[in-house]
Design an enzyme around this catalytic site. Structure first.
Site, PDB file in Angstrom:
ATOM      1  N   LYS A 104       8.934  -5.943   8.576  1.00 26.52           N
ATOM      2  CA  LYS A 104       9.193  -4.868   7.617  1.00 26.52           C
ATOM      3  C   LYS A 104       8.967  -3.504   8.276  1.00 26.52           C
ATOM      4  CE  LYS A 104      10.109  -8.139   4.682  1.00 26.52           C
ATOM      5  NZ  LYS A 104       9.448  -9.342   5.089  1.00 26.52           N
ATOM      6  N   ASP A 164      -2.770  -8.936   2.818  1.00 26.69           N
ATOM      7  CA  ASP A 164      -1.454  -8.702   3.409  1.00 26.69           C
ATOM      8  C   ASP A 164      -1.164  -7.209   3.242  1.00 26.69           C
ATOM      9  OD1 ASP A 164       1.295  -8.357   3.749  1.00 26.69           O
ATOM     10  OD2 ASP A 164       1.794 -10.342   2.980  1.00 26.69           O
ATOM     11  N   ARG A 212       2.060 -19.410  25.700  1.00 21.96           N
ATOM     12  CA  ARG A 212       1.559 -19.682  24.338  1.00 21.96           C
ATOM     13  C   ARG A 212       0.102 -19.247  24.227  1.00 21.96           C
ATOM     14  NH1 ARG A 212      -0.389 -24.341  23.452  1.00 21.96           N
ATOM     15  NH2 ARG A 212       1.239 -25.561  24.470  1.00 21.96           N
ATOM     16  N   TYR A 264       3.645 -12.046  -2.429  1.00 26.13           N
ATOM     17  CA  TYR A 264       4.983 -12.373  -1.940  1.00 26.13           C
ATOM     18  C   TYR A 264       5.321 -13.849  -2.246  1.00 26.13           C
ATOM     19  CZ  TYR A 264       8.534 -13.707   1.447  1.00 26.13           C
ATOM     20  OH  TYR A 264       9.645 -14.240   2.035  1.00 26.13           O
TER      21      TYR A 264
HETATM   22  C1  PLP Z   1       4.494  -8.699   1.602  1.00 25.74           C
HETATM   23  C2  PLP Z   1       5.126  -9.754   2.476  1.00 25.74           C
HETATM   24  N1  PLP Z   1       4.344 -10.588   3.174  1.00 25.74           N
HETATM   25  C3  PLP Z   1       4.860 -11.542   3.974  1.00 25.74           C
HETATM   26  C4  PLP Z   1       6.218 -11.725   4.082  1.00 25.74           C
HETATM   27  C5  PLP Z   1       6.758 -12.827   4.983  1.00 25.74           C
HETATM   28  O1  PLP Z   1       7.159 -12.289   6.187  1.00 25.74           O
HETATM   29  P1  PLP Z   1       8.352 -12.885   7.107  1.00 25.74           P
HETATM   30  O2  PLP Z   1       9.596 -12.784   6.279  1.00 25.74           O
HETATM   31  O3  PLP Z   1       8.317 -11.989   8.296  1.00 25.74           O
HETATM   32  O4  PLP Z   1       7.997 -14.288   7.416  1.00 25.74           O
HETATM   33  C6  PLP Z   1       7.072 -10.883   3.389  1.00 25.74           C
HETATM   34  C7  PLP Z   1       8.544 -11.062   3.521  1.00 25.74           C
HETATM   35  O5  PLP Z   1       9.332 -10.608   2.735  1.00 25.74           O
HETATM   36  C8  PLP Z   1       6.512  -9.870   2.556  1.00 25.74           C
HETATM   37  O6  PLP Z   1       7.294  -9.039   1.846  1.00 25.74           O
END
Ligand code: PLP
Length: 379
Positions: free
Chosen positions: A195, A170, A46, A98
């Site tokens: 992704k 992000d 961890r 998101y």
């Molecule tokens: C732009 C974006 N940020 C964060 C996330 C969250 O990621 P995770 O699904 O890997 O937890 C997503 C998921 O669809 C996303 O599209």
């Protein structure tokens, strides 16, 4: 070296112990120590694992930051970063981030006394007006999800610096191959590596990169204390995915550019959102700060009924949550990625029942267009 080469050669891609060009998976949970007073470089996975550290060094290098962190999902990365804040703090966030980020801010971190105001980040004055005495951070996506709105990264990083705030982005839609926000002054870059970085819809992972050593130390403390780390097998899978990032992104954007232009000519389609299209608001800003439009195209059909019929007819793209895989994925943000948003908020930001988000895969674009053509014909 250009980023396309650095994706494969960051200096952390070869096992220092053996020269192996595929890094070993260290499945160990714990590490034997020489004595009670002399600990080796690793003690417990961890806190640190050689496979995870290799991945973390790679993402830090690609984003141009000083330290990287791997988490068990994109949401684990986002939530761990939000643990930098304390009760009484306030965050200004993009209004069409998101849905999961919106959910964690409005249903979890609000309970911990951290308040968020959601505003349109395409207008810097609106963002400036939302900043209060207790504001601690700006949190955004560019292009945003799912309407692909563009935020001027240089302006936002400067505003954050002027006001003494952390700037957090992000960067999932772009990846460091296409956009490196730290170059514009951002403090923290986040990814759902599930992704494009993973690229094959076969793993969940999140990454964070800190632009300074001081922030890196604070995030390291949270990663170890909170413990939402990525396991070594998935770290390896993600490093394998990153190796083909350039090849995949080039194909994603070629296909997406053709499909966006084709959709724009269709009478069934009311509106197309794609940063590479002439007339896309923010296109000029995007071209200044990113090296390509990416592989996501969103569009509206004439009515909600048509949209639902269309989604029922599409054959090649998977009707699914997620994006960024080699296979095309088509989704309905209202009931999928943005289901967690309050319906009033969704309506206000334009996430409505006529909206489709298409993550263009690396299939032959001719076949994708033929499939979309047939589905539109039956919508
Ligand atoms: C732009 C974006 N940020 C964060 C996330 C969250 O990621 P995770 O699904 O890997 O937890 C997503 C998921 O669809 C996303 O599209």
């Amino acid at each position: 070296m250009k980023i396309g080469t650095r994706i494969l050669h960051t200096g952390n891609e070869v096992d220092p112990a053996t020269g192996a060009v595929s890094l070993p998976i260290y499945n160990a949970a714990t590490f034997q120590q020489a004595g009670v007073d002399g600990f080796g470089p690793y003690d417990y996975s961890r806190s640190g694992n050689p496979t995870r550290e290799a991945l973390e060094a790679i993402i830090a290098s690609l984003e141009g930051g000083v330290r990287g962190f791997a988490f068990s999902s994109g949401m684990a990365a986002i939530s761990s970063i939000l643990l930098l804040f304390s009760p009484g703090d306030h965050i200004v966030a993009g209004e069409d981030v998101y849905g999961g980020a919106y959910r964690v801010l409005t249903q979890l971190f609000n309970r911990l006394g951290i308040e968020t105001t959601f505003v349109d980040f395409t207008d810097p004055e609106t963002v400036r007006r939302a900043i209060r005495d207790n504001t601690k951070a700006l949190y955004l996506e560019s292009p945003s999800n799912p309407l692909l709105k563009i935020t001027d990264l240089r302006v936002m990083a400067a505003l954050a610096r002027e006001k003494g705030l952390l700037s957090i982005i992000d960067n999932t839609f772009m990846t460091p191959y296409l956009q490196r926000p730290i170059e514009y002054g951002f403090d923290i870059v986040l990814h759902s590596a599930t992704k494009y970085l993973g690229g094959h819809s076969d793993l969940l992972a999140g990454l964070a990169v800190a632009a300074s050593a001081e922030l890196g130390d604070r995030i390291k403390f949270i990663q170890n204390a909170f413990g939402a780390v990525l396991g070594p097998q998935d770290c390896w899978l993600l490093m394998r995915g990153i190796k083909t990032l350039k090849a995949r992104m080039d194909m994603h954007q070629q296909g997406a550019s053709r499909i966006a232009a084709w959709l724009q000519r269709r009478p069934e389609v009311k509106e197309v959102f794609f940063p590479g299209l002439p007339g896309h608001p923010g296109r000029e800003i995007h071209e200044r700060q990113a090296d390509g439009p990416g592989g996501i195209v969103s569009f509206r059909l004439q009515t909600e009924e048509m949209t639902k019929r269309f989604l029922g007819q599409v054959r090649i793209p998977a009707l699914a949550v997620s994006l960024g895989g080699v296979e095309s994925i088509i989704s309905y943000p209202v009931t999928m990625s943005h289901a967690a948003m309050h319906p009033d908020h969704r309506r206000r930001v334009g996430v409505t029942g006529d909206l489709v988000r298409l993550s263009v895969g690396i299939e032959d674009p001719d076949d994708l267009i033929a499939d979309l053509d047939a589905a539109l014909g039956q919508a």
